[in-house]
Design a protein around this motif. Structure first.
Motif, PDB file in Angstrom:
ATOM      1  N   TYR A 129      83.961  58.283 -15.462  1.00 33.45           N
ATOM      2  CA  TYR A 129      82.423  57.814 -16.464  1.00 33.45           C
ATOM      3  C   TYR A 129      82.225  57.711 -14.896  1.00 33.45           C
ATOM      4  CZ  TYR A 129      78.074  56.745 -18.472  1.00 33.45           C
ATOM      5  OH  TYR A 129      76.929  56.875 -18.357  1.00 33.45           O
ATOM      6  N   GLN A 130      82.865  56.262 -14.274  1.00 34.88           N
ATOM      7  CA  GLN A 130      81.875  55.764 -12.957  1.00 34.88           C
ATOM      8  C   GLN A 130      81.990  56.540 -11.673  1.00 34.88           C
ATOM      9  OE1 GLN A 130      84.826  52.718 -12.380  1.00 34.88           O
ATOM     10  NE2 GLN A 130      83.513  51.170 -13.865  1.00 34.88           N
ATOM     11  N   ASP A 131      83.494  57.477 -12.035  1.00 34.37           N
ATOM     12  CA  ASP A 131      82.731  58.503 -10.159  1.00 34.37           C
ATOM     13  C   ASP A 131      82.140  59.901 -10.985  1.00 34.37           C
ATOM     14  OD1 ASP A 131      84.613  57.046  -9.677  1.00 34.37           O
ATOM     15  OD2 ASP A 131      86.774  58.247  -9.934  1.00 34.37           O
ATOM     16  N   ALA A 132      81.967  60.288 -12.298  1.00 37.52           N
ATOM     17  CA  ALA A 132      81.387  62.108 -11.920  1.00 37.52           C
ATOM     18  C   ALA A 132      79.942  61.345 -13.310  1.00 37.52           C
ATOM     19  CB  ALA A 132      81.883  62.643 -12.420  1.00 37.52           C
ATOM     20  N   LYS A 133      80.345  59.629 -13.765  1.00 35.28           N
ATOM     21  CA  LYS A 133      79.130  59.978 -14.948  1.00 35.28           C
ATOM     22  C   LYS A 133      79.074  60.968 -15.723  1.00 35.28           C
ATOM     23  CE  LYS A 133      76.584  56.075 -13.056  1.00 35.28           C
ATOM     24  NZ  LYS A 133      77.148  55.670 -13.193  1.00 35.28           N
ATOM     25  N   ILE A 134      80.476  60.867 -15.984  1.00 39.21           N
ATOM     26  CA  ILE A 134      80.952  62.264 -16.982  1.00 39.21           C
ATOM     27  C   ILE A 134      82.179  61.304 -18.401  1.00 39.21           C
ATOM     28  CG2 ILE A 134      82.258  64.470 -17.609  1.00 39.21           C
ATOM     29  CD1 ILE A 134      81.328  65.639 -14.843  1.00 39.21           C
TER      30      ILE A 134
ATOM     31  N   ALA B  50      91.521  53.862 -18.582  1.00 37.09           N
ATOM     32  CA  ALA B  50      91.499  53.703 -17.518  1.00 37.09           C
ATOM     33  C   ALA B  50      91.148  54.691 -17.080  1.00 37.09           C
ATOM     34  CB  ALA B  50      92.749  53.407 -16.950  1.00 37.09           C
ATOM     35  N   ARG B  51      91.259  55.825 -17.282  1.00 36.33           N
ATOM     36  CA  ARG B  51      90.760  57.377 -17.619  1.00 36.33           C
ATOM     37  C   ARG B  51      89.532  57.568 -17.350  1.00 36.33           C
ATOM     38  NH1 ARG B  51      94.921  62.038 -18.071  1.00 36.33           N
ATOM     39  NH2 ARG B  51      96.111  61.450 -16.196  1.00 36.33           N
TER      40      ARG B  51
END
Lengths: 207, 224
Positions: free
Chosen positions: A34-39, A28-29
């Motif tokens: 990934y969704q927030d920062a594409k990292i 989940a984290r």
């Protein structure tokens, strides 16, 4: 023997629950990050894979000891020196744990080393069948990854590496003792792991 | 085998060994002077190539004098194959180094390690030849291309000598005796030119850069 089977089921059940929580929490984290920062957090990914393999191993143990599924006996074998599915899962757990330790320490050229050796060991053990490399792999990389995790925990002041290092050390010590000692330490270790993953174990505030 | 051939082979191989040892000496001297990490890996390649070359030369001398040789085996694998694997691992490592694939650095060594262990149990010369060809050819071609781009004499000579080495191996039979030795000497001379810095001084010489330095120096002298 009955009591031992019961304790084994309890141990595997609690471990499975804790591992499932840890995997779910980390997936989940990672997805959120990934969704927030594409990292994509590779360190967390290696831990997810490691815990996932360990969870599968516990599923096999529960299937055999509690549910008494016949086919599962061959998946476990009689000891860790036998090349079975359970041994591969333990090796995979150690493999990803070592990759995590190398990654977090910044040893870039060593990150894929456990994976290459693991693939080689699998080919050797199951296709060629001359040496059971899996067994030696568990012994060597198990100890090396614990050392690397402690190193990352102390040198880099990384809470997660420190927590996983303590958990792995407890599991390693557990493997040398008798059945009840093993059960007690495994349970303490896995609970400690879950606490670490949830971010409650923070010896280094800034870590 | 006639006496003349024995003497001929012995002389050729002794020269071969001396040249290899001289190349090794030049490389070690350069490394001690410059202490460069990349140079160290080149040094390892040269050491391994030299060991392999000296060992093969020794075997060839033995073969010429006795008509047969007793090769040294560890399990089912011949000792020169082990050196070959280590060499190919280093070449493969060079290739990865040039591609800047840092995370794959351990692959050549792991692959070579498993192949050596496999060779210990089972003789599989075809598998070894395929592995060596797969690791040496792309490695050496990439090395040559990179050396020309960066104007680096040592890597150029190592790349060319590996290509020549693979080519030489095709003429190992007694019919191509003269051609085999001629190619081996060309290989050694190419390597020697690289190690002594001849390529850097004469072929990869950057005239514009040198002129620029010279002009700056002259301007500085006139100015003062």
């Amino acid at each position: 023997m009955e009591t031992e089977a019961l304790w084994l089921t309890i141990r595997s059940g609690i471990s499975l629950l804790a591992l499932g929580t840890m995997v779910g929490f980390m997936v989940a984290r990672n997805v959120r990050q990934y969704q927030d920062a594409k990292i994509w957090n590779w360190a967390r990914f290696f831990m997810i894979m490691s815990f996932f393999a360990s969870a599968l191993s516990h599923i096999i143990l529960i299937g055999y000891h509690s549910l008494g599924i016949d086919g599962f006996e061959s998946l476990i074998g009689t000891s860790i020196t036998e090349p079975t599915v359970n041994t591969i899962l333990i090796t995979t757990t150690i493999c990803f744990s070592s990759m995590f330790a190398a990654y977090i320490n910044g040893w870039d050229s060593l990150v894929l080393l456990p994976l290459f050796i693991q693939i080689g060991a699998l080919i050797f053990t199951f296709l060629i069948g001359t040496i059971n490399f899996e067994y030696y792999y568990i012994m060597v990389f198990g100890v090396l990854s614990i050392i690397a995790l402690w190193e990352a925990g102390i040198r880099l002041k990384d809470n997660m590496a420190m927590g996983i290092g303590i958990m792995s050390t407890l599991q390693l010590i557990a493997s040398f003792g008798g059945f009840y000692f093993q059960t007690a330490l495994s349970l303490i270790g896995i609970t400690f792991g879950a606490i670490t993953i949830m971010g409650l174990f923070r010896p280094y505030k800034e870590g | 085998m006639g006496n003349a051939t024995v003497i001929y082979v012995a002389v050729l191989e002794s020269l071969h060994m001396l040249l290899l040892l001289y190349i090794l000496y030049c490389k070690i001297k350069k490394f001690i002077k410059e202490k460069n990490l990349l140079d160290f890996s080149f040094l390892l390649v040269v050491v391994l190539t030299a060991c392999l070359g000296v060992y093969n030369a020794y075997l060839n001398c033995l073969f010429a004098s006795r008509g047969h040789i007793e090769r040294v085996y560890i399990g089912n694998i011949e000792i020169s194959w082990i050196m070959g694997f280590l060499c190919s691992a280093l070449y493969f490592w060079f290739l990865l180094n040039l591609l800047k694939a840092k995370r794959w650095y351990s692959l050549p060594f792991v692959a070579s390690f498993y192949l050596i262990i496999y060779g210990y149990f089972t003789p599989a010369p075809l598998l070894f030849q395929i592995y060596i060809a797969v690791t040496f050819i792309p490695g050496s071609i990439a090395l040559i291309v990179d050396a020309i781009k960066r104007k680096h004499g040592v890597s150029f000579s190592i790349g060319v000598s590996v290509v020549l080495f693979l080519f030489t191996e095709a003429f190992i039979s007694p019919q191509f005796f003269v051609l085999y030795y001629s190619l081996e000497y060309v290989l050694l001379i190419v390597l020697l030119l690289g190690v002594t810095g001849w390529w850097d001084r004469n072929v990869f010489y950057d005239r514009e850069y040198a002129n620029k330095i010279k002009n700056t120096w002259i301007a500085h002298r006139i100015g003062s």
